[in-house]
Design an enzyme around this catalytic site. Structure first.
Site, PDB file in Angstrom:
ATOM      1  CB  CYS A 115      -0.879  -0.003   1.249  1.00 18.23           C
ATOM      2  SG  CYS A 115      -1.808  -1.531   1.444  1.00 18.23           S
ATOM      3  NE  ARG A 147       4.248   1.973  -1.585  1.00 14.83           N
ATOM      4  CZ  ARG A 147       5.469   1.451  -1.436  1.00 14.83           C
ATOM      5  NH1 ARG A 147       6.431   1.824  -2.253  1.00 14.83           N
ATOM      6  NH2 ARG A 147       5.704   0.543  -0.514  1.00 14.83           N
ATOM      7  CD1 TRP A 172      -2.330  -4.280  -5.143  1.00 14.47           C
ATOM      8  CD2 TRP A 172      -2.084  -5.896  -3.635  1.00 14.47           C
ATOM      9  NE1 TRP A 172      -2.275  -5.490  -5.813  1.00 14.47           N
ATOM     10  CE2 TRP A 172      -2.129  -6.489  -4.922  1.00 14.47           C
ATOM     11  CE3 TRP A 172      -1.923  -6.731  -2.533  1.00 14.47           C
ATOM     12  CZ2 TRP A 172      -2.023  -7.869  -5.114  1.00 14.47           C
ATOM     13  CZ3 TRP A 172      -1.828  -8.097  -2.722  1.00 14.47           C
ATOM     14  CH2 TRP A 172      -1.879  -8.648  -4.007  1.00 14.47           C
ATOM     15  CG  ASN A 183       2.872  -0.689   2.997  1.00 13.99           C
ATOM     16  OD1 ASN A 183       2.345  -1.699   2.541  1.00 13.99           O
ATOM     17  ND2 ASN A 183       4.078  -0.266   2.626  1.00 13.99           N
ATOM     18  N   GLY A 184       1.589  -3.161   5.110  1.00 17.36           N
ATOM     19  CA  GLY A 184       2.267  -4.370   5.587  1.00 17.36           C
ATOM     20  C   GLY A 184       1.245  -5.424   5.961  1.00 17.36           C
ATOM     21  CD  GLU A 190      10.324  -8.036 -18.866  1.00  7.12           C
ATOM     22  OE1 GLU A 190       9.881  -6.892 -18.644  1.00  7.12           O
ATOM     23  OE2 GLU A 190      10.230  -8.976 -18.048  1.00  7.12           O
ATOM     24  CE  LYS A 236       6.744  -5.543 -18.252  1.00  5.67           C
ATOM     25  NZ  LYS A 236       7.898  -6.002 -17.540  1.00  5.67           N
ATOM     26  CD  GLU A 296       3.912  -6.582 -15.773  1.00  2.00           C
ATOM     27  OE1 GLU A 296       3.680  -6.400 -14.570  1.00  2.00           O
ATOM     28  OE2 GLU A 296       5.056  -6.653 -16.249  1.00  2.00           O
ATOM     29  CG  HIS A 320      10.429 -30.727 -27.294  1.00  2.00           C
ATOM     30  ND1 HIS A 320      10.850 -31.941 -27.763  1.00  2.00           N
ATOM     31  CD2 HIS A 320      11.394 -29.828 -27.648  1.00  2.00           C
ATOM     32  CE1 HIS A 320      12.029 -31.804 -28.350  1.00  2.00           C
ATOM     33  NE2 HIS A 320      12.372 -30.541 -28.316  1.00  2.00           N
ATOM     34  CE  LYS A 325       7.746  -0.063 -10.835  1.00  4.76           C
ATOM     35  NZ  LYS A 325       7.889  -0.615 -12.167  1.00  4.76           N
TER      36      LYS A 325
HETATM   37  C1  AGP Z   1       7.248  -6.256 -13.695  1.00  2.00           C
HETATM   38  O1  AGP Z   1       6.730  -5.478 -14.695  1.00  2.00           O
HETATM   39  C2  AGP Z   1       6.431  -6.344 -12.503  1.00  2.00           C
HETATM   40  N1  AGP Z   1       6.122  -5.086 -11.970  1.00  2.00           N
HETATM   41  C3  AGP Z   1       6.969  -7.307 -11.452  1.00  2.00           C
HETATM   42  O2  AGP Z   1       7.124  -8.549 -12.038  1.00  2.00           O
HETATM   43  C4  AGP Z   1       8.304  -6.886 -10.818  1.00  2.00           C
HETATM   44  O3  AGP Z   1       9.334  -7.030 -11.727  1.00  2.00           O
HETATM   45  C5  AGP Z   1       8.572  -7.782  -9.606  1.00  2.00           C
HETATM   46  O4  AGP Z   1       7.539  -7.591  -8.685  1.00  2.00           O
HETATM   47  C6  AGP Z   1       9.917  -7.479  -8.971  1.00  2.00           C
HETATM   48  O5  AGP Z   1       9.937  -6.168  -8.486  1.00  2.00           O
HETATM   49  P1  AGP Z   1      11.334  -5.504  -8.051  1.00  2.00           P
HETATM   50  O6  AGP Z   1      12.212  -5.462  -9.242  1.00  2.00           O
HETATM   51  O7  AGP Z   1      10.938  -4.135  -7.577  1.00  2.00           O
HETATM   52  O8  AGP Z   1      11.897  -6.349  -6.951  1.00  2.00           O
END
Ligand code: AGP
Length: 622
Positions: free
Chosen positions: A2, A27, A75, A101-102, A495, A499, A502, A518, A617
């Site tokens: 959060c 966040r 969140w 937050n936590g 990757e 992208k 997500e 395979h 994030k």
């Molecule tokens: C990637 O686009 C995502 N936001 C997520 O997979 C991110 O890479 C992952 O949570 C790791 O975050 P960090 O690099 O801040 O540790």
């Protein structure tokens, strides 16, 4: 996961709180709220499910005036996104309010005890337990005439007493109804900083809300509590009592946390990659020694020379960067590398010896699983270095050394410039380890020249944005995608798929191209595009035959190829050209059209690119 904020000073608190929550919305963004003490001494609590914009609508109807306040954007971990579960939460009958937050792991037991004491809970959250617990502890504090003259001792005592009973993580701020002249903040495991202003103080989960308000910040460490009035900041450690606090200077401006004319932070950050790569290279190329140089190793060349293994650990996109680093370091330095998901490594108990170095890769510096994995490896006596983008975040504070990316704030939830910066830094580490071992002076010089050309190559790749947009429009209705690459570009395929998943919610998978036959090739049909990442290199011909296997089964193909590659152009349905670079640098260039493809498909599908559903994030709960 959060975002929390707090303000105390002469301003209208809600002005900073709402602006701060907007900047922290990446966040967590499923519900939000603020609480202030009004000039006539009332508690104003306004909270709602939904985005900050929804909160602003509520505030327009029921304002929250006052020059002291706290705020939260959520969140959800415990209790679904709803008005009741939104923060702040009242303690007692409104004696205090808390934003948190936590995660509190032992909240059920404490909740049971408090309910026996007569406390009535309004929400299903773990966080509300903190508010009632502080109120319960406050009732046990000796009364004082003048709380300020007593340095708010009973309030500090009550918060400390409550915190001592909690198991889990927290970044929190407490606002007391009777004592609006003070805020108390505390952290254990979740980030929290205090901004120092002129007769005012700002509290936030990270620095982004402070840009434009103050550039003087204090990072709270674990087990530290801050007593904050308009004019004074005191930091008290759980065990050491009052401690000195270092004031750092914020290294970015308000402009850095604004969209700068782009429709989304993600697109802005994609176009910031040339500068981000320049920043990560700056001052780290040693031309005289034909190698790279770093300040943060905290290990001697002899210790680094004696290494016989590197374990990289990370999550998500950072884990993909680790995979690229594995290829780079094993190729240039012939040093064995393993890349472990942090959430697995923290429990997998791998055999290690004195020659093992661990590198933790993270954009945010707050990812709980990566933090836990590095602590586990340190517990086993392993030196742990960090690669991180957020200065002063938790992981850099806990590693034995490390390297900052200097990519600037990354606000879009989908990581882009951090990935290319991580891969560039890992290429420089590969050069360093290589020159420590068998790599010749001339080979080192060659690599330095290629690294220096990288920012321009990134700029060139961005020139194809319009072409990528039209390809995105063509395939935006497809519900399944395959991303295929080999060697250095296998991680890029993973990757690219991540992208798209997500931000557009389309199912996508990345595979080493030869793996298709395979099993996964069964997925191929005319509605399932395959994105081939196939710049020229040692496996080009092999990838070309994999492409033909897909075409033979009627699968549409989008191919990322080197400029002037007519061979692939004849076979693929659509091609995206990129400038040629050496194989160990290719992921930094080939990922850019994949970032743009995902971005434009998400925009065509009307998705909220910067705040995709169900994500946040930095993942600070494990
Ligand atoms: C990637 O686009 C995502 N936001 C997520 O997979 C991110 O890479 C992952 O949570 C790791 O975050 P960090 O690099 O801040 O540790």
């Amino acid at each position: 996961m959060c975002g929390i904020v707090g303000y105390i000073g002469p301003r209208d608190a809600v002005e900073f709180l709402v602006m701060g929550l907007h900047r922290l919305e990446y966040r967590g963004y499923d519900s939000s709220g603020v609480a202030t003490i009004t000039p006539d001494g009332r508690f104003a609590l306004v909270k709602t499910a939904g985005r900050i914009s929804q909160l602003e609508k509520r505030l327009a109807d029921t304002p929250a005036p006052g020059s002291v306040g706290i705020g939260h954007t959520r969140w959800a971990t415990h209790g679904n996104p709803s008005d009741e579960n939104a923060h702040p939460h009242f303690g007692g009958d409104g004696e205090l309010a808390v934003v948190h937050n936590g995660v509190i792991e032992n909240y059920r037991a404490i909740k049971q005890r408090l309910e026996n004491e007569g406390y009535v809970f309004q929400s299903a959250t773990d966080s509300e337990v903190i508010a009632h617990l502080i109120d319960s502890c406050l009732k046990r504090q000796p009364p004082v005439e003048d709380m300020a003259a007593a340095d708010f001792g009973p309030l500090v005592g009550a918060v400390q007493l409550a915190l001592a009973q909690l198991r889990g993580t927290y970044g929190l701020v407490v606002l007391f109804h009777q004592w609006p002249e003070v805020l108390i903040a505390a952290r254990l495991g979740s980030p929290l900083i205090v901004g120092v202003g002129d007769n005012e103080h700002f509290i936030a989960s990270d620095a982004s809300p402070l840009a434009g308000f103050t550039d003087k910040i204090v990072y709270l460490a674990d087990n530290e509590l801050a007593v904050v009035t308009a004019s004074e900041l005191r930091v008290i450690h759980r065990d050491q009592g009052q401690v000195n606090h270092n004031v750092h200077v914020l290294d970015f401006q308000a402009a850095d946390v604004a969209k700068g004319g782009f429709d989304h932070f993600m697109l802005k950050e994609i176009f910031e990659q040339p500068e981000a790569v320049e920043n990560v290279l700056r001052g780290r190329l040693d031309h005289d020694a034909a190698t790279s140089k770093f300040g943060g190793f905290n290990l001697t060349p002899q210790q680094l020379r004696a290494l016989n293994r590197i374990i990289m650990t990370a999550c998500g996109t950072s884990w993909h960067a680790g995979l690229v680093g594995e290829y780079q370091i094993e190729t240039l330095a012939r040093l064995p590398v393993e890349v472990e998901y942090a959430s697995e490594l923290r429990y997998s108990n791998p055999p290690i010896d004195n020659g093992t170095l661990v590198i933790a890769i993270t954009q945010s510096g707050e990812t709980a699983d990566t933090l836990a994995a590095l602590r586990e490896m340190q517990r086993k006596g392993c030196p742990v270095l960090g690669i991180c983008n957020v200065v002063g975040s938790t992981i850099p504070q806990e590693t034995d050394g490390g390297f900052y990316l200097r990519a600037g704030p990354e606000i879009g939830v989908a990581s882009t410039k951090a990935f290319t910066s991580q891969c560039t830094l890992l290429a420089m580490l590969a050069l360093y380890f290589g020159r420590l071992r068998h790599l010749s002076f001339s080979a080192g010089k060659q690599i330095i020249a290629e690294l220096q050309d990288l920012p321009d190559k990134v700029r060139q790749s961005l020139k194809h944005n319009d072409q990528v947009r039209s390809i995105a429009e063509k395939y935006a209705k497809c519900n399944n995608f395959l991303y295929l690459g080999r060697q250095f570009n296998f991680p890029t395929a993973l990757e690219g798929a991540l992208k798209l998943k997500e931000i557009s919610y389309i199912h996508a998978e990345g595979y080493p191209a030869a793996e298709m036959k395979h099993g996964p090739i069964a997925l191929v049909d005319k509605n399932t595009p395959s994105v081939f990442i196939m710049p020229r290199g040692q496996v080009y011909d092999k990838v070309m035959s994999n492409l033909q296997e897909i075409k033979a089964r009627g699968g549409p193909v989008i191919a990322v190829v080197c400029e002037g590659d007519t061979e692939a152009a004849e076979l693929a349905d659509d091609i995206i050209e990129i400038p040629a670079v050496e194989e160990y640098l290719q992921p930094i260039i080939t990922v850019i059209p994949l970032q743009l493809l995902a971005y434009h498909i998400a925009v065509v599908r009307g998705c909220d690119v910067d705040k995709p559903r169900n994500l946040a994030k930095s993942v600070t709960v494990a």
